[in-house]
Scaffold this motif. Sequence first.
Motif, PDB file in Angstrom:
ATOM      1  N   ILE A 158       4.373   1.978   2.082  1.00 32.17           N
ATOM      2  CA  ILE A 158       5.619   2.407   1.441  1.00 32.17           C
ATOM      3  C   ILE A 158       6.126   3.690   2.079  1.00 32.17           C
ATOM      4  O   ILE A 158       7.330   3.852   2.348  1.00 32.17           O
ATOM      5  CB  ILE A 158       5.402   2.609  -0.072  1.00 32.17           C
ATOM      6  N   VAL A 159       5.208   4.612   2.343  1.00 27.04           N
ATOM      7  CA  VAL A 159       5.606   5.886   2.935  1.00 27.04           C
ATOM      8  C   VAL A 159       6.112   5.703   4.362  1.00 27.04           C
ATOM      9  O   VAL A 159       6.996   6.429   4.838  1.00 27.04           O
ATOM     10  CB  VAL A 159       4.428   6.877   2.897  1.00 27.04           C
ATOM     11  N   SER A 160       5.564   4.694   5.090  1.00 24.84           N
ATOM     12  CA  SER A 160       5.952   4.486   6.489  1.00 24.84           C
ATOM     13  C   SER A 160       7.415   4.111   6.652  1.00 24.84           C
ATOM     14  O   SER A 160       7.989   4.294   7.719  1.00 24.84           O
ATOM     15  CB  SER A 160       5.055   3.414   7.127  1.00 24.84           C
ATOM     16  N   GLY A 161       8.007   3.550   5.563  1.00 19.83           N
ATOM     17  CA  GLY A 161       9.439   3.326   5.601  1.00 19.83           C
ATOM     18  C   GLY A 161       9.879   1.875   5.673  1.00 19.83           C
ATOM     19  O   GLY A 161       9.143   0.952   5.302  1.00 19.83           O
ATOM     20  N   TYR A 188       7.951  -1.357   7.417  1.00 18.19           N
ATOM     21  CA  TYR A 188       6.884  -2.004   6.655  1.00 18.19           C
ATOM     22  C   TYR A 188       7.463  -2.939   5.601  1.00 18.19           C
ATOM     23  O   TYR A 188       6.980  -4.052   5.404  1.00 18.19           O
ATOM     24  CB  TYR A 188       5.999  -0.947   5.994  1.00 18.19           C
ATOM     25  N   THR A 211       0.829  -1.201   0.000  1.00 14.51           N
ATOM     26  CA  THR A 211       0.000   0.000   0.000  1.00 14.51           C
ATOM     27  C   THR A 211       0.861   1.248   0.000  1.00 14.51           C
ATOM     28  O   THR A 211       2.037   1.218   0.377  1.00 14.51           O
ATOM     29  CB  THR A 211      -0.918   0.014   1.229  1.00 14.51           C
ATOM     30  N   LEU A 212       0.256   2.356  -0.414  1.00 14.97           N
ATOM     31  CA  LEU A 212       0.984   3.618  -0.427  1.00 14.97           C
ATOM     32  C   LEU A 212       1.360   4.033   0.995  1.00 14.97           C
ATOM     33  O   LEU A 212       2.473   4.510   1.247  1.00 14.97           O
ATOM     34  CB  LEU A 212       0.132   4.700  -1.088  1.00 14.97           C
ATOM     35  N   GLU A 213       0.435   3.820   1.924  1.00 11.32           N
ATOM     36  CA  GLU A 213       0.710   4.159   3.314  1.00 11.32           C
ATOM     37  C   GLU A 213       1.875   3.350   3.863  1.00 11.32           C
ATOM     38  O   GLU A 213       2.723   3.865   4.597  1.00 11.32           O
ATOM     39  CB  GLU A 213      -0.537   3.925   4.158  1.00 11.32           C
TER      40      GLU A 213
END
Length: 215
Positions: free
Chosen positions: A74-77, A80, A70-72
């Motif tokens: 991927i952004v979390s770093g 994940y 998910t995009l969330e």
Amino acid sequence: MPSSLIGLVALIFVAVPGYFYLVRYERRGLRERHGSVREIAELFAVGAFVAVAVGGSLFMLAEVVPGLATLEGIVSGYKYLQSHPWHLARSACLLFIFSAMTCAVLGDIRGRKRSDSNLSNHPGTVWTDLLQTPRGESDPIVEVLMDDGTRVHGRCHMVSLERDIAQRDVALHHPVAVQAPGQDLATASPADYVIIPGGLIRLIQITTLRDVDSA
């Protein structure tokens, strides 16, 4: 993951689909060549645009389909990615496959549109249609003006079908005559055939004479 490795992966994910686009485009229609720099820029531009579009679609799909990154996430770093490596792997594979397929389809569509236009865009069409021997006619009489001003006269024997005009050589057969720069008259050549490199050709004058016996 080192930034250099991430950059290499991103380069592959953009360049390979873009290459598929160019290959399919050239296979379906004659694409004008504007130099390697512009060709590379087109490759990366198309590849990047498609990769972004497909990536966005996959992120939206991941909201309803489990097992995809998910995009969330991927952004979390890195945490994940470490806890969901297969999610990232599946999404990366789908991104690469769908980007390549999309670019290939786009190349096909654009190539077909170009080939279906009013102008003929097939490789060598202008050269071969005029220089080939029409039914009921003799070999065309050809006068080739070269870059240095030399004129070569003869009858057309064949023309190569290279996409690059600089490599589209023309072969003339007997009777052959050569007129050097500054000469008023052409000098007959004993050669049976003369091959003129396409890169040296400035102008081609063609005269077709209908064969009276075949008319």
